[in-house]
Design a protein around this motif. Sequence first.
Motif, PDB file in Angstrom:
ATOM      1  N   GLU A  40       4.114 -25.148  49.288  1.00 40.49           N
ATOM      2  CA  GLU A  40       5.073 -24.817  50.350  1.00 40.49           C
ATOM      3  C   GLU A  40       4.618 -25.433  51.673  1.00 40.49           C
ATOM      4  OE1 GLU A  40       7.336 -20.823  51.237  1.00 40.49           O
ATOM      5  OE2 GLU A  40       5.250 -20.614  51.840  1.00 40.49           O
ATOM      6  N   GLU A  41       3.317 -25.314  51.959  1.00 38.24           N
ATOM      7  CA  GLU A  41       2.792 -25.902  53.194  1.00 38.24           C
ATOM      8  C   GLU A  41       3.018 -27.419  53.198  1.00 38.24           C
ATOM      9  OE1 GLU A  41      -0.936 -24.306  54.925  1.00 38.24           O
ATOM     10  OE2 GLU A  41      -1.650 -26.372  54.919  1.00 38.24           O
ATOM     11  N   ARG A  43       5.429 -29.077  51.618  1.00 40.39           N
ATOM     12  CA  ARG A  43       6.858 -29.377  51.824  1.00 40.39           C
ATOM     13  C   ARG A  43       7.229 -29.287  53.303  1.00 40.39           C
ATOM     14  NH1 ARG A  43       7.171 -25.867  47.616  1.00 40.39           N
ATOM     15  NH2 ARG A  43       8.175 -24.179  48.749  1.00 40.39           N
ATOM     16  N   ILE A  44       6.697 -28.265  53.954  1.00 38.89           N
ATOM     17  CA  ILE A  44       6.990 -28.083  55.379  1.00 38.89           C
ATOM     18  C   ILE A  44       6.374 -29.221  56.190  1.00 38.89           C
ATOM     19  CG2 ILE A  44       6.430 -26.576  57.333  1.00 38.89           C
ATOM     20  CD1 ILE A  44       6.900 -24.221  55.229  1.00 38.89           C
ATOM     21  N   SER A  53      11.713 -29.940  61.772  1.00 39.91           N
ATOM     22  CA  SER A  53      11.015 -28.651  61.750  1.00 39.91           C
ATOM     23  C   SER A  53      11.753 -27.698  60.817  1.00 39.91           C
ATOM     24  CB  SER A  53      10.970 -28.065  63.168  1.00 39.91           C
ATOM     25  OG  SER A  53      10.864 -26.667  63.118  1.00 39.91           O
ATOM     26  N   TYR A  54      11.025 -27.130  59.846  1.00 43.29           N
ATOM     27  CA  TYR A  54      11.696 -26.176  58.946  1.00 43.29           C
ATOM     28  C   TYR A  54      12.065 -24.905  59.720  1.00 43.29           C
ATOM     29  CZ  TYR A  54      12.910 -23.023  55.239  1.00 43.29           C
ATOM     30  OH  TYR A  54      13.605 -22.128  54.456  1.00 43.29           O
ATOM     31  N   ARG A  55      11.254 -24.580  60.702  1.00 48.14           N
ATOM     32  CA  ARG A  55      11.544 -23.424  61.555  1.00 48.14           C
ATOM     33  C   ARG A  55      12.921 -23.588  62.224  1.00 48.14           C
ATOM     34  NH1 ARG A  55       6.946 -21.587  65.781  1.00 48.14           N
ATOM     35  NH2 ARG A  55       7.768 -19.569  66.377  1.00 48.14           N
ATOM     36  N   GLU A  58      15.855 -23.244  59.709  1.00 48.15           N
ATOM     37  CA  GLU A  58      16.208 -21.845  59.448  1.00 48.15           C
ATOM     38  C   GLU A  58      16.905 -21.218  60.654  1.00 48.15           C
ATOM     39  OE1 GLU A  58      13.474 -19.035  57.911  1.00 48.15           O
ATOM     40  OE2 GLU A  58      13.466 -19.934  55.926  1.00 48.15           O
ATOM     41  N   LEU A  63      18.659 -22.397  54.958  1.00 51.08           N
ATOM     42  CA  LEU A  63      17.421 -21.972  54.309  1.00 51.08           C
ATOM     43  C   LEU A  63      17.208 -22.786  53.041  1.00 51.08           C
ATOM     44  CD1 LEU A  63      18.485 -19.545  56.094  1.00 51.08           C
ATOM     45  CD2 LEU A  63      17.263 -18.053  54.538  1.00 51.08           C
ATOM     46  N   LEU A  64      15.958 -22.957  52.664  1.00 50.30           N
ATOM     47  CA  LEU A  64      15.632 -23.743  51.472  1.00 50.30           C
ATOM     48  C   LEU A  64      14.769 -22.939  50.492  1.00 50.30           C
ATOM     49  CD1 LEU A  64      14.789 -27.226  53.120  1.00 50.30           C
ATOM     50  CD2 LEU A  64      16.905 -26.587  51.932  1.00 50.30           C
TER      51      LEU A  64
END
Lengths: 147, 147, 147, 147
Positions: A40-41, A43-44, A53-55, A58, A63-64
């Motif tokens: 996960e880290e 992918r981000i 930025s995934y942040r 969201e 969302l993913l």
Amino acid sequence: MADDAAFGGPAAHCHRLRVRYAETDQMGVAHHAAYVVWLEEARIAWLAARGQSYRELEAGGLLLPVVELSIAYRRPARFDDALTLLTVASQPGPTRLAFATRIERDGVLLAEARVTVAAVDRHGRPQRLPAALAALLSQPPSPAECR
Amino acid sequence: MADDAAFGGPAAHCHRLRVRYAETDQMGVAHHAAYVVWLEEARIAWLAARGQSYRELEAGGLLLPVVELSIAYRRPARFDDALTLLTVASQPGPTRLAFATRIERDGVLLAEARVTVAAVDRHGRPQRLPAALAALLSQPPSPAECR
Amino acid sequence: MADDAAFGGPAAHCHRLRVRYAETDQMGVAHHAAYVVWLEEARIAWLAARGQSYRELEAGGLLLPVVELSIAYRRPARFDDALTLLTVASQPGPTRLAFATRIERDGVLLAEARVTVAAVDRHGRPQRLPAALAALLSQPPSPAECR
Amino acid sequence: MADDAAFGGPAAHCHRLRVRYAETDQMGVAHHAAYVVWLEEARIAWLAARGQSYRELEAGGLLLPVVELSIAYRRPARFDDALTLLTVASQPGPTRLAFATRIERDGVLLAEARVTVAAVDRHGRPQRLPAALAALLSQPPSPAECR
């Protein structure tokens, strides 16, 4: 499990991390659930290296969540090991992204994984992958990563 | 760290759990961060034993984040150990609840902990503890627990 | 992902657990890595229901590390959900055990998983599965489980 | 909770990390148990910055399990936050080390913690802190850290 050639190519994203003590178990190796968190880290970090930025994704309502996950464990990772995660992304369908990752230590393969995420809104409804997000797949990573 | 007499009295709440393999570390014992998760599970069980679902509390807009935490580790817990968590609650102020917990294995003390939570709304603003929640403190637990 | 008929048969092992607060993430659902820990708990319960303590197995020098893992996530699990894990085991080779698990909530399928473990000694060398362990595969679980 | 002056002085060790997605909970913030893991990472980095690998310490037979832990949570940490952990160590007794840590984000205090570890051998028997380890307390950290 994945296209080996791709991992050496320009599209492979490289992420480094160190195995935490809390991630070990009484076998004296990293617990197999820790790999899921590392993936996960990675992918981000893959998104961040392409300016996404995934942040913020969201915050914008996309969302993913993970819908499929498979890992083949080859050799144990140990506390304090410096690991390299090489990730190649693809788009297996209009609402999904897939990430194939090799986890290595000093060039030795420890594990291979494939994770598929689905684009959904805040209520869990499938969403077409935004064009800007799909476009990241053909974008090379920033040159300096993992150097 | 807490009033020993209270743990034997009628207000002490008893919760049982078993140490998970994933909670061990390479010392061959339960990692010290796992205790923090167990304490949370015991607090939620304390509420449930008094008829208060923490899930519903949050759904209604009241959250209880941890604001202070202290743990004294006396003896290690190990994989597959059946642990008993004895919890006594108190109200140190108008917006707070405190939980003192003894973690035992077969009557032997493994750790003592004290956790303080604050009542806040969804935006993190402090809230007076609702009367119904404060009233739980003087309510004995359901008789059958931990038997 | 697995033989559906087998999950209704006498060989399916049933394990119950409740989603912990610490296992949720900011999507408001159980994080996908938590499932990996639940699957491990279900495997250990599968052994225990057949009279085999995994703790004693390790104490005797036989370890069962995970070598392959795949999970398909169908619907989210949420905090405080009471989950049922139905597990069927098989022996895909002389040194391996495979566990197919359905994770359900109130009869609704949330996830399907398959985990393969390898028998190794303390130095990680592959071991033939002991006959006593292989024999557990044909043994029905204790009748009262999950009732 | 700790001597504020010391955190600005030359002996304060600085460690950086980023909040992982898996470390969040359904309150939308980092779960309070994650801090315990971060503090451990900071202690190991404190040792490493002074030339002492904790991995080698354990390989040599000296373990440093946590015996006391306290954390005061001031403001929530969130996913993807870049955190700074400022740590000052001391020796409260012949067999113990204590680490006081401030967790900050952009200079704002999020949490204060104090963790005491005990030197023990592989069987858990208390050991006098080796002189080489005690000597690290008066050694300044390598200058470039956290810059």
